[in-house]
Motif scaffolding. Sequence first.
Motif, PDB file in Angstrom:
ATOM      1  N   VAL A  56      50.298  72.727  18.596  1.00  0.00           N
ATOM      2  CA  VAL A  56      51.302  71.949  17.875  1.00  0.00           C
ATOM      3  C   VAL A  56      50.857  71.651  16.454  1.00  0.00           C
ATOM      4  O   VAL A  56      51.617  71.786  15.501  1.00  0.00           O
ATOM      5  CB  VAL A  56      51.607  70.631  18.623  1.00  0.00           C
ATOM      6  N   LEU A  57      49.618  71.230  16.307  1.00  0.00           N
ATOM      7  CA  LEU A  57      49.091  70.841  15.003  1.00  0.00           C
ATOM      8  C   LEU A  57      47.641  71.306  14.901  1.00  0.00           C
ATOM      9  O   LEU A  57      46.784  70.818  15.632  1.00  0.00           O
ATOM     10  CB  LEU A  57      49.144  69.315  14.828  1.00  0.00           C
ATOM     11  N   ALA A  58      47.406  72.251  14.031  1.00  0.00           N
ATOM     12  CA  ALA A  58      46.053  72.761  13.816  1.00  0.00           C
ATOM     13  C   ALA A  58      45.623  72.364  12.402  1.00  0.00           C
ATOM     14  O   ALA A  58      45.914  73.062  11.433  1.00  0.00           O
ATOM     15  CB  ALA A  58      46.010  74.263  13.985  1.00  0.00           C
ATOM     16  N   PRO A  59      44.962  71.210  12.276  1.00  0.00           N
ATOM     17  CA  PRO A  59      44.609  70.745  10.939  1.00  0.00           C
ATOM     18  C   PRO A  59      43.596  71.650  10.251  1.00  0.00           C
ATOM     19  O   PRO A  59      42.726  72.231  10.903  1.00  0.00           O
ATOM     20  CB  PRO A  59      44.013  69.358  11.173  1.00  0.00           C
ATOM     21  N   PRO A  60      43.707  71.764   8.937  1.00  0.00           N
ATOM     22  CA  PRO A  60      42.717  72.552   8.194  1.00  0.00           C
ATOM     23  C   PRO A  60      41.382  71.813   8.136  1.00  0.00           C
ATOM     24  O   PRO A  60      41.297  70.629   8.488  1.00  0.00           O
ATOM     25  CB  PRO A  60      43.343  72.682   6.801  1.00  0.00           C
ATOM     26  N   ARG A  61      40.368  72.505   7.662  1.00  0.00           N
ATOM     27  CA  ARG A  61      39.021  71.932   7.600  1.00  0.00           C
ATOM     28  C   ARG A  61      38.995  70.643   6.797  1.00  0.00           C
ATOM     29  O   ARG A  61      38.323  69.688   7.160  1.00  0.00           O
ATOM     30  CB  ARG A  61      38.059  72.961   7.002  1.00  0.00           C
ATOM     31  N   TRP A  62      39.754  70.584   5.695  1.00  0.00           N
ATOM     32  CA  TRP A  62      39.741  69.383   4.855  1.00  0.00           C
ATOM     33  C   TRP A  62      40.267  68.164   5.608  1.00  0.00           C
ATOM     34  O   TRP A  62      39.846  67.040   5.338  1.00  0.00           O
ATOM     35  CB  TRP A  62      40.509  69.598   3.546  1.00  0.00           C
ATOM     36  N   ALA A  63      41.179  68.364   6.570  1.00  0.00           N
ATOM     37  CA  ALA A  63      41.685  67.233   7.355  1.00  0.00           C
ATOM     38  C   ALA A  63      40.577  66.645   8.219  1.00  0.00           C
ATOM     39  O   ALA A  63      40.451  65.422   8.349  1.00  0.00           O
ATOM     40  CB  ALA A  63      42.864  67.669   8.215  1.00  0.00           C
ATOM     41  N   TRP A  64      39.748  67.533   8.818  1.00  0.00           N
ATOM     42  CA  TRP A  64      38.624  67.042   9.627  1.00  0.00           C
ATOM     43  C   TRP A  64      37.633  66.284   8.745  1.00  0.00           C
ATOM     44  O   TRP A  64      37.061  65.276   9.157  1.00  0.00           O
ATOM     45  CB  TRP A  64      37.930  68.186  10.353  1.00  0.00           C
ATOM     46  N   LEU A  65      37.433  66.776   7.525  1.00  0.00           N
ATOM     47  CA  LEU A  65      36.544  66.072   6.591  1.00  0.00           C
ATOM     48  C   LEU A  65      37.131  64.720   6.200  1.00  0.00           C
ATOM     49  O   LEU A  65      36.395  63.740   6.039  1.00  0.00           O
ATOM     50  CB  LEU A  65      36.267  66.937   5.361  1.00  0.00           C
ATOM     51  N   ALA A  66      38.455  64.650   6.052  1.00  0.00           N
ATOM     52  CA  ALA A  66      39.102  63.367   5.753  1.00  0.00           C
ATOM     53  C   ALA A  66      38.926  62.390   6.921  1.00  0.00           C
ATOM     54  O   ALA A  66      38.636  61.202   6.713  1.00  0.00           O
ATOM     55  CB  ALA A  66      40.582  63.579   5.448  1.00  0.00           C
ATOM     56  N   TYR A  67      39.094  62.890   8.165  1.00  0.00           N
ATOM     57  CA  TYR A  67      38.844  62.050   9.340  1.00  0.00           C
ATOM     58  C   TYR A  67      37.408  61.535   9.325  1.00  0.00           C
ATOM     59  O   TYR A  67      37.149  60.358   9.597  1.00  0.00           O
ATOM     60  CB  TYR A  67      39.065  62.818  10.648  1.00  0.00           C
ATOM     61  N   ALA A  68      36.477  62.441   9.017  1.00  0.00           N
ATOM     62  CA  ALA A  68      35.064  62.051   8.983  1.00  0.00           C
ATOM     63  C   ALA A  68      34.833  60.981   7.922  1.00  0.00           C
ATOM     64  O   ALA A  68      34.068  60.038   8.158  1.00  0.00           O
ATOM     65  CB  ALA A  68      34.181  63.271   8.716  1.00  0.00           C
ATOM     66  N   ALA A  69      35.486  61.087   6.781  1.00  0.00           N
ATOM     67  CA  ALA A  69      35.328  60.080   5.727  1.00  0.00           C
ATOM     68  C   ALA A  69      35.913  58.734   6.149  1.00  0.00           C
ATOM     69  O   ALA A  69      35.293  57.681   5.940  1.00  0.00           O
ATOM     70  CB  ALA A  69      35.988  60.560   4.437  1.00  0.00           C
ATOM     71  N   VAL A  70      37.087  58.751   6.770  1.00  0.00           N
ATOM     72  CA  VAL A  70      37.716  57.498   7.224  1.00  0.00           C
ATOM     73  C   VAL A  70      36.843  56.816   8.272  1.00  0.00           C
ATOM     74  O   VAL A  70      36.564  55.610   8.187  1.00  0.00           O
ATOM     75  CB  VAL A  70      39.131  57.765   7.785  1.00  0.00           C
ATOM     76  N   PHE A  71      36.388  57.578   9.250  1.00  0.00           N
ATOM     77  CA  PHE A  71      35.585  56.969  10.304  1.00  0.00           C
ATOM     78  C   PHE A  71      34.158  56.678   9.835  1.00  0.00           C
ATOM     79  O   PHE A  71      33.516  55.764  10.346  1.00  0.00           O
ATOM     80  CB  PHE A  71      35.624  57.811  11.578  1.00  0.00           C
ATOM     81  N   GLY A  72      33.677  57.418   8.844  1.00  0.00           N
ATOM     82  CA  GLY A  72      32.396  57.069   8.226  1.00  0.00           C
ATOM     83  C   GLY A  72      32.486  55.726   7.528  1.00  0.00           C
ATOM     84  O   GLY A  72      31.573  54.899   7.620  1.00  0.00           O
ATOM     85  N   ALA A  73      33.604  55.489   6.837  1.00  0.00           N
ATOM     86  CA  ALA A  73      33.822  54.176   6.207  1.00  0.00           C
ATOM     87  C   ALA A  73      33.922  53.083   7.271  1.00  0.00           C
ATOM     88  O   ALA A  73      33.408  51.973   7.085  1.00  0.00           O
ATOM     89  CB  ALA A  73      35.081  54.202   5.342  1.00  0.00           C
ATOM     90  N   ALA A  74      34.564  53.407   8.400  1.00  0.00           N
ATOM     91  CA  ALA A  74      34.649  52.437   9.502  1.00  0.00           C
ATOM     92  C   ALA A  74      33.266  52.133  10.068  1.00  0.00           C
ATOM     93  O   ALA A  74      32.978  50.992  10.441  1.00  0.00           O
ATOM     94  CB  ALA A  74      35.572  52.960  10.599  1.00  0.00           C
ATOM     95  N   VAL A  75      32.395  53.148  10.125  1.00  0.00           N
ATOM     96  CA  VAL A  75      31.013  52.929  10.583  1.00  0.00           C
ATOM     97  C   VAL A  75      30.311  51.938   9.655  1.00  0.00           C
ATOM     98  O   VAL A  75      29.656  50.998  10.116  1.00  0.00           O
ATOM     99  CB  VAL A  75      30.237  54.264  10.659  1.00  0.00           C
ATOM    100  N   LEU A  76      30.449  52.141   8.363  1.00  0.00           N
ATOM    101  CA  LEU A  76      29.803  51.232   7.399  1.00  0.00           C
ATOM    102  C   LEU A  76      30.352  49.817   7.517  1.00  0.00           C
ATOM    103  O   LEU A  76      29.592  48.840   7.544  1.00  0.00           O
ATOM    104  CB  LEU A  76      29.974  51.761   5.974  1.00  0.00           C
ATOM    105  N   HIS A  77      31.672  49.702   7.594  1.00  0.00           N
ATOM    106  CA  HIS A  77      32.301  48.370   7.698  1.00  0.00           C
ATOM    107  C   HIS A  77      31.886  47.671   8.991  1.00  0.00           C
ATOM    108  O   HIS A  77      31.521  46.495   8.981  1.00  0.00           O
ATOM    109  CB  HIS A  77      33.818  48.516   7.630  1.00  0.00           C
ATOM    110  N   THR A  78      31.930  48.394  10.087  1.00  0.00           N
ATOM    111  CA  THR A  78      31.583  47.814  11.385  1.00  0.00           C
ATOM    112  C   THR A  78      30.095  47.509  11.470  1.00  0.00           C
ATOM    113  O   THR A  78      29.695  46.511  12.063  1.00  0.00           O
ATOM    114  CB  THR A  78      32.007  48.754  12.519  1.00  0.00           C
ATOM    115  N   GLY A  79      29.277  48.363  10.868  1.00  0.00           N
ATOM    116  CA  GLY A  79      27.834  48.101  10.836  1.00  0.00           C
ATOM    117  C   GLY A  79      27.526  46.810  10.100  1.00  0.00           C
ATOM    118  O   GLY A  79      26.662  46.037  10.511  1.00  0.00           O
ATOM    119  N   TRP A  80      28.252  46.570   9.013  1.00  0.00           N
ATOM    120  CA  TRP A  80      28.066  45.328   8.266  1.00  0.00           C
ATOM    121  C   TRP A  80      28.483  44.124   9.108  1.00  0.00           C
ATOM    122  O   TRP A  80      27.787  43.109   9.146  1.00  0.00           O
ATOM    123  CB  TRP A  80      28.864  45.386   6.964  1.00  0.00           C
TER     124      TRP A  80
END
Length: 190
Positions: A56-80
């Motif tokens: 149905v939806l096959a995201p390009p590589r940049w979408a996975w990198l965007a997910y990684a950036a969003v959840f990486g920011a969540a890791v930093l926020h939650t770690g704090w």
Amino acid sequence: MHGPAQAAWLLVALCAATGAYCLLRMRSRIEEQRRTAGGEALMGFGMAVMAVPAAVLAPPRWAWLAYAAVFGAAVLHTGWAARADRHHLHHLVGAFAMAYMSVAMAAAPGAHAGHVGHAGHADAGVPVLTGALLLYFAGYVLWSGARLAPRAVASAAGGTAVLGWADRSEVALACRLSMGIGMVAMLLTL
């Protein structure tokens, strides 16, 4: 997500419903509910998007990198936040797992053509980090399920005061349980 499309759609529905309920919890009268609801909504909706079948939806590589950036920011926020409140440690592990799966999908050969489950780990076995996350979330599912059972019985017996939907701690725990189950399913297919 690799596997039967019906299972993927059930996971999408479960995670999206959990994310929607977490948005409702942001209006709770109970501060603890409001404090954690935003991060849990992000996790629920993020898991729903990642679980959409690749046909149905096959995201390009940049979408996975965007997910990684969003959840990486969540890791930093939650770690704090975890520095002051131990409760945030579970959220930290969850955000880390989402970032990890996103990076794995971005790095996978053919990541542009599929979802979780195409990371190319089948020949080498389960990576240690994936196995550790699987053990953590499987344990969390068992632990939170055991905590939920007495609350559900007490609630059914009228042991708690009537609260609004956003204030029901047993429903919030059930949402966390369902997200834990979803995380196990997604990690199994990684």
